[in-house]
Scaffold this motif. Sequence first.
Motif, PDB file in Angstrom:
ATOM      1  N   LYS A 177       0.857  -1.199   0.000  1.00 19.91           N
ATOM      2  CA  LYS A 177       0.000   0.000   0.000  1.00 19.91           C
ATOM      3  C   LYS A 177       0.888   1.242   0.000  1.00 19.91           C
ATOM      4  N   ARG A 178       0.515   2.188  -0.848  1.00 22.70           N
ATOM      5  CA  ARG A 178       1.409   3.309  -1.141  1.00 22.70           C
ATOM      6  C   ARG A 178       1.826   4.089   0.114  1.00 22.70           C
ATOM      7  N   HIS A 179       0.850   4.432   0.989  1.00 30.39           N
ATOM      8  CA  HIS A 179       1.191   5.278   2.140  1.00 30.39           C
ATOM      9  C   HIS A 179       2.089   4.528   3.138  1.00 30.39           C
ATOM     10  N   ILE A 180       1.943   3.190   3.208  1.00 32.09           N
ATOM     11  CA  ILE A 180       2.792   2.405   4.116  1.00 32.09           C
ATOM     12  C   ILE A 180       4.197   2.258   3.532  1.00 32.09           C
ATOM     13  N   VAL A 181       4.268   2.027   2.215  1.00 32.71           N
ATOM     14  CA  VAL A 181       5.573   1.936   1.542  1.00 32.71           C
ATOM     15  C   VAL A 181       6.354   3.236   1.721  1.00 32.71           C
ATOM     16  N   GLN A 182       5.646   4.381   1.556  1.00 38.65           N
ATOM     17  CA  GLN A 182       6.321   5.675   1.692  1.00 38.65           C
ATOM     18  C   GLN A 182       6.809   5.899   3.129  1.00 38.65           C
ATOM     19  N   ALA A 183       5.997   5.489   4.097  1.00 39.71           N
ATOM     20  CA  ALA A 183       6.406   5.625   5.502  1.00 39.71           C
ATOM     21  C   ALA A 183       7.658   4.790   5.764  1.00 39.71           C
ATOM     22  N   ARG A 184       7.663   3.579   5.223  1.00 37.17           N
ATOM     23  CA  ARG A 184       8.819   2.682   5.399  1.00 37.17           C
ATOM     24  C   ARG A 184      10.061   3.274   4.728  1.00 37.17           C
ATOM     25  N   GLN A 185       9.875   3.841   3.544  1.00 32.52           N
ATOM     26  CA  GLN A 185      11.002   4.455   2.837  1.00 32.52           C
ATOM     27  C   GLN A 185      11.546   5.657   3.598  1.00 32.52           C
ATOM     28  N   LEU A 186      10.633   6.425   4.208  1.00 30.33           N
ATOM     29  CA  LEU A 186      11.075   7.570   5.009  1.00 30.33           C
ATOM     30  C   LEU A 186      11.860   7.101   6.239  1.00 30.33           C
ATOM     31  N   ALA A 187      11.423   6.016   6.867  1.00 30.27           N
ATOM     32  CA  ALA A 187      12.144   5.481   8.026  1.00 30.27           C
ATOM     33  C   ALA A 187      13.558   5.069   7.619  1.00 30.27           C
ATOM     34  N   MET A 188      13.685   4.427   6.459  1.00 36.61           N
ATOM     35  CA  MET A 188      15.002   4.018   5.967  1.00 36.61           C
ATOM     36  C   MET A 188      15.873   5.235   5.650  1.00 36.61           C
ATOM     37  N   PHE A 189      15.260   6.234   5.018  1.00 40.67           N
ATOM     38  CA  PHE A 189      15.970   7.468   4.651  1.00 40.67           C
ATOM     39  C   PHE A 189      16.545   8.146   5.895  1.00 40.67           C
ATOM     40  N   PHE A 190      15.707   8.284   6.946  1.00 44.49           N
ATOM     41  CA  PHE A 190      16.164   8.957   8.163  1.00 44.49           C
ATOM     42  C   PHE A 190      17.150   8.105   8.957  1.00 44.49           C
ATOM     43  N   ALA A 191      17.002   6.783   8.863  1.00 39.09           N
ATOM     44  CA  ALA A 191      17.973   5.898   9.525  1.00 39.09           C
ATOM     45  C   ALA A 191      19.361   6.087   8.920  1.00 39.09           C
ATOM     46  N   LYS A 192      19.403   6.239   7.600  1.00 39.03           N
ATOM     47  CA  LYS A 192      20.698   6.464   6.929  1.00 39.03           C
ATOM     48  C   LYS A 192      21.246   7.850   7.276  1.00 39.03           C
ATOM     49  N   LYS A 193      20.337   8.831   7.398  1.00 36.67           N
ATOM     50  CA  LYS A 193      20.743  10.212   7.654  1.00 36.67           C
ATOM     51  C   LYS A 193      21.223  10.424   9.092  1.00 36.67           C
ATOM     52  N   PHE A 194      20.525   9.825  10.044  1.00 38.37           N
ATOM     53  CA  PHE A 194      20.779  10.127  11.456  1.00 38.37           C
ATOM     54  C   PHE A 194      21.607   9.092  12.202  1.00 38.37           C
ATOM     55  N   ARG A 238      14.605  -6.143   5.234  1.00 36.53           N
ATOM     56  CA  ARG A 238      14.926  -5.884   3.815  1.00 36.53           C
ATOM     57  C   ARG A 238      16.442  -5.942   3.599  1.00 36.53           C
ATOM     58  N   ASP A 239      16.843  -5.988   2.307  1.00 32.31           N
ATOM     59  CA  ASP A 239      18.287  -5.995   2.033  1.00 32.31           C
ATOM     60  C   ASP A 239      18.783  -4.575   1.777  1.00 32.31           C
ATOM     61  N   HIS A 240      20.121  -4.433   1.615  1.00 31.72           N
ATOM     62  CA  HIS A 240      20.702  -3.095   1.466  1.00 31.72           C
ATOM     63  C   HIS A 240      20.243  -2.405   0.180  1.00 31.72           C
ATOM     64  N   ALA A 241      19.948  -3.192  -0.875  1.00 34.13           N
ATOM     65  CA  ALA A 241      19.505  -2.601  -2.146  1.00 34.13           C
ATOM     66  C   ALA A 241      18.156  -1.903  -1.976  1.00 34.13           C
ATOM     67  N   THR A 242      17.278  -2.487  -1.159  1.00 34.70           N
ATOM     68  CA  THR A 242      15.965  -1.875  -0.894  1.00 34.70           C
ATOM     69  C   THR A 242      16.140  -0.541  -0.183  1.00 34.70           C
ATOM     70  N   VAL A 243      17.086  -0.489   0.771  1.00 36.32           N
ATOM     71  CA  VAL A 243      17.345   0.762   1.507  1.00 36.32           C
ATOM     72  C   VAL A 243      17.896   1.818   0.560  1.00 36.32           C
ATOM     73  N   LEU A 244      18.806   1.417  -0.305  1.00 32.24           N
ATOM     74  CA  LEU A 244      19.390   2.348  -1.283  1.00 32.24           C
ATOM     75  C   LEU A 244      18.301   2.912  -2.187  1.00 32.24           C
ATOM     76  N   HIS A 245      17.398   2.038  -2.652  1.00 31.34           N
ATOM     77  CA  HIS A 245      16.282   2.458  -3.512  1.00 31.34           C
ATOM     78  C   HIS A 245      15.361   3.423  -2.746  1.00 31.34           C
ATOM     79  N   ALA A 246      15.113   3.116  -1.464  1.00 29.26           N
ATOM     80  CA  ALA A 246      14.245   3.961  -0.639  1.00 29.26           C
ATOM     81  C   ALA A 246      14.822   5.368  -0.517  1.00 29.26           C
ATOM     82  N   CYS A 247      16.118   5.458  -0.275  1.00 27.81           N
ATOM     83  CA  CYS A 247      16.772   6.764  -0.110  1.00 27.81           C
ATOM     84  C   CYS A 247      16.700   7.587  -1.402  1.00 27.81           C
ATOM     85  N   LYS A 248      16.895   6.933  -2.546  1.00 22.94           N
ATOM     86  CA  LYS A 248      16.799   7.627  -3.836  1.00 22.94           C
ATOM     87  C   LYS A 248      15.372   8.099  -4.101  1.00 22.94           C
TER      88      LYS A 248
END
Length: 475
Positions: free
Chosen positions: A408-425, A440-450
């Motif tokens: 579901k789009r809003h859940i995927v976006q929330a998860r991607q934001l969590a990954m983005f901030f985890a990498k940032k902070f 998830r694997d590291h490629a999923t996190v990389l995709h989320a950040c992009k």
Amino acid sequence: MSVTAQSVWNNCLEFIKDNIQPQAYKTWFEPIAAVKLSNKALSIQVPSKFFYEWLEEHYVKILKVALTKELGESAKLVYIIKMENTYGNKQPFTEKIPSSNRSAVKSQDVDIPLNNKNPELRNPFVIPGIRNVKIESQLNPNYSFENFLEGDSNRLARSAGLAVAAKPGGTSFNPLLIFGGVGLGKTHLAHAIGVDIKDKYPEKTVLYISAEKFTQQYIDAVKKNNRNDFIHFYQIIDVLIIDDVQFLSGKTGTQDVFFHIFNHLHQNGKQVILTSDKAPVDMQDIEQRLLSRFKWGLSAELQSPDFETRVSILKNKLYRDGVEMPDDIVEYVAKNIKTNVRELEGAIISLIAQSSFNKKEITIDLARVIVEKFVKNTKREVSIDYIQKVVSDYFQMDIDTLQSKTRKRHIVQARQLAMFFAKKFTKASLASIGSQIGKRDHATVLHACKTVDNLTSTDKQFRKYVEDITKKLSV
């Protein structure tokens, strides 16, 4: 090349090979080439000035015996030193021998009489604190396995370190790359491995050096046209420990020379130990060929210690310092300082100091005051768990939903934001972030950040999400 020179040298090599260790023979005699024979003087070519000085310091007696057997008592050995500058051009080399019983030889030849028992030699590649050819390890004996306490957060790295210390160069953990955030014990563990190896194998040459100092030495070697000597110096190390290898990022010359040193050490069964604040997959501006070699062995992550490990660390610290402290106070400190070992030990030292200087009893109230001040004055490192909680609360969902497999789009976006901030902070690796946020694997996190970067620049509503959550995490 004279056939006679070659046959004489081959006979010398046969004798030398029978009288020294195979590894020493491979390192110090295989690279030598016989050049000419003239009036019982055999000329041999060696790769560098350092190489010749090492031979003179360690193998002059066996060279004398071998050559005397072939050419008689009046035999002489002439070294031809192959010098190479930064650009790879050959350059003539003149060596002045300080001792009165040696003659200076023009051009590339260095005439060494074999009857000189005390050659006055200097290491042309001088590292501060390392004189002549006796190489000090630069290890801190206070960093040992004994005071590096095991827990779930460091078990793999510690076990691998023990295996390497028991059999340096003889395990599949070569290189051993230890990575993790600030203050988690990377340097401590690297030193502990080196200290243990020196205890078990005193004959091995172990060297600890920071990547920053390694880079500076390389720059100095290039300036002084000693690049070959720099390389040969590092190629004789049995166990090379380089701290903060991410510092090589963007330094192509240093990376290139380290690539060649690494290859030589690895091929000759020598052990390489590296530390970094990030996993190889997260390193920026490091050449791919070097990254691929970092992955040949084992990359072991040090994570923030759990509560039980933090308590054990504090109790061990107190025991070593001969200080007694009630368990409830130790547990209070361990519960409230979670980020890293350095901060944890710093807080307990502050607590002991306050108690001692002010002659106050160590109580929970005193601990509370110290911990509050300490945490306030220390830059807080946001945890991945905390980030997931903040993002989940912001989107009014629970953490299980955030981590679920739903598309579901809003859940995927929330998860991607969590990954983005985890990498940032945080200092966590992409693999660690992925495993903690829904396995998830590291490629999923990389995709989320992009994806987050793209949406932030194109979607006004999404940009507001990022700004709002950033404020919450920065409080």
